[in-house]
Design a protein around this motif. Structure first.
Motif, short mmCIF file in Angstrom:
data_model
loop_
_atom_site.label_atom_id
_atom_site.label_comp_id
_atom_site.label_asym_id
_atom_site.label_seq_id
_atom_site.Cartn_x
_atom_site.Cartn_y
_atom_site.Cartn_z
N THR A 71 -3.97 -2.28 -4.69
CA THR A 71 -3.10 -2.96 -3.75
C THR A 71 -3.55 -4.40 -3.63
N GLN B 166 0.84 -1.20 0.00
CA GLN B 166 0.00 0.00 0.00
C GLN B 166 0.87 1.25 0.00
N ASN C 224 2.26 2.05 -3.38
CA ASN C 224 1.20 2.61 -4.22
C ASN C 224 0.90 4.06 -3.87
N ASP C 225 0.83 4.36 -2.56
CA ASP C 225 0.54 5.73 -2.12
C ASP C 225 1.62 6.69 -2.59
#
Ligand code: AVJ
Length: 321
Positions: A136, A113, A116-117
């Motif tokens: 995710t 995650q 990805n963020d």
């Protein structure tokens, strides 16, 4: 990245399995905790680690042909990337697709995650006009959910010669699984590091600054932290080799002395004899014949190739058969 208890038990199971085997092995898929991901970013900047720059050169010099091949004959494109990392290379293609006015949405898929963020905030800032939908989770779960016959061409990217970490049979199984979720008009875009001077390859996996050594040893540290192990990192050393007949680079951690390592969370001890190796990672290199065979066995054919002949690196575009 935080491990869920489910991942942890899978991790624990794989560590038990690997350290109870003869020869001992650990899986390179567990290299990438926060520290491991940071070390890999350092590896990508090393003078010896040519792979990232080799692929970057292909993207910067051939972006026009690549983007054309992605979009020709398609109304709109879903650009799907498996394990995008920091997105530096992909940014080159995205910028070009935007400038050409191609109708596309970018779907980075990552297990982390956090990764990805970071990627989406970077890309939101860099490309305000970009449609980006990060996902995710597990590659195939996410791909399955994207497989909705929306009439858009899916271009699935698996870059950086990440495929090299798979043994041949797993690579074929991976491509067959991908084939199942793709339709005839979709494409697969894969980075392959090719066979070359063995010395160049060994240097890439045994750098002078010892970053690759730290990257490998970090998995022992992760076992200590997450599973209550008592590995003494000073008692293991990193060793990298390349076998030209198999086109395979392999890395090992070698037990410098006879020792016993205990891992509390799994309530087990493992004996090492002096100089016993733990097989850590395979980084497969390819000949053109191998790529050809892999594509066919996976259910694809090569549509187009983008070659860096200085570094012997290929980005291969496949279409389903
Ligand atoms: C991320 C799998 C492409 O095998 O070259 C780099 C990982 N290991 N240095 C590779 C890695 C040691 C890398 N891949």
């Amino acid at each position: 990245m935080e491990s869920t208890s489910l991942e942890l038990s899978q991790f624990a199971e794989d560590v038990i399995g690997g350290l109870s085997s003869t020869p001992k092995h650990l899986s390179s898929r567990y290299f990438y905790d926060d520290e491991g991901s940071r070390l890999f970013m350092e590896i990508m900047k090393l003078p010896e680690y040519y792979l990232t720059r080799a692929e970057m050169k292909i993207f910067t010099e051939q972006k026009d042909a690549i983007c054309e091949a992605f979009s020709e004959g398609a109304g709109a494109v879903d650009l799907i990337e498996l394990g995008a990392g920091d997105g530096t290379k992909t940014a080159v293609l995205i910028e070009h697709l935007l400038s050409k006015g191609v109708d596309f949405t970018y779907h980075p898929i990552d297990i982390s995650q956090e990764a990805n963020d970071a990627l989406s905030s970077r890309f939101h800032e860099k490309f305000p006009a970009l449609r980006i939908e990060p996902h995710t989770g597990d590659y195939f779960q996410v791909l399955g959910s994207l497989c909705n016959n929306n009439g858009r061409r899916k271009v699935v990217m698996f870059l950086g010669s990440n495929i090299g970490n798979f043994l041949r049979e797993s690579a074929v199984a991976f491509f067959r699984d991908l084939r199942k979720v793709l339709s005839e008009d979709d494409r697969l875009f894969i980075g392959f590091d090719m066979q070359k001077d063995p010395r160049t390859i060994v240097a890439a996996y045994d750098d002078a600054q010892g970053v690759t050594s730290a990257f490998n040893l970090n998995l022992l540290r992760r076992i200590n932290r997450e599973l209550g192990g008592d590995f003494d990192l000073d008692k293991f050393s990193h060793y990298a080799q390349y076998r030209p007949m198999e086109c395979a680079a392999r890395s090992f951690l070698i037990s410098r002395e006879k020792q016993t390592v205990t891992i509390k969370a799994i309530n087990r001890s493992f004996d090492f004899y002096q100089w016993e190796p733990i097989f850590m990672e395979i980084s497969q290199k390819y000949t053109h014949a191998m790529i050809d065979e892999l594509s066919r066995d996976g259910g694809f054919e090569i549509a187009r190739e983008f070659f860096n002949e200085k570094d012997f690196y290929i980005d291969s575009l496949w279409r389903p058969i």
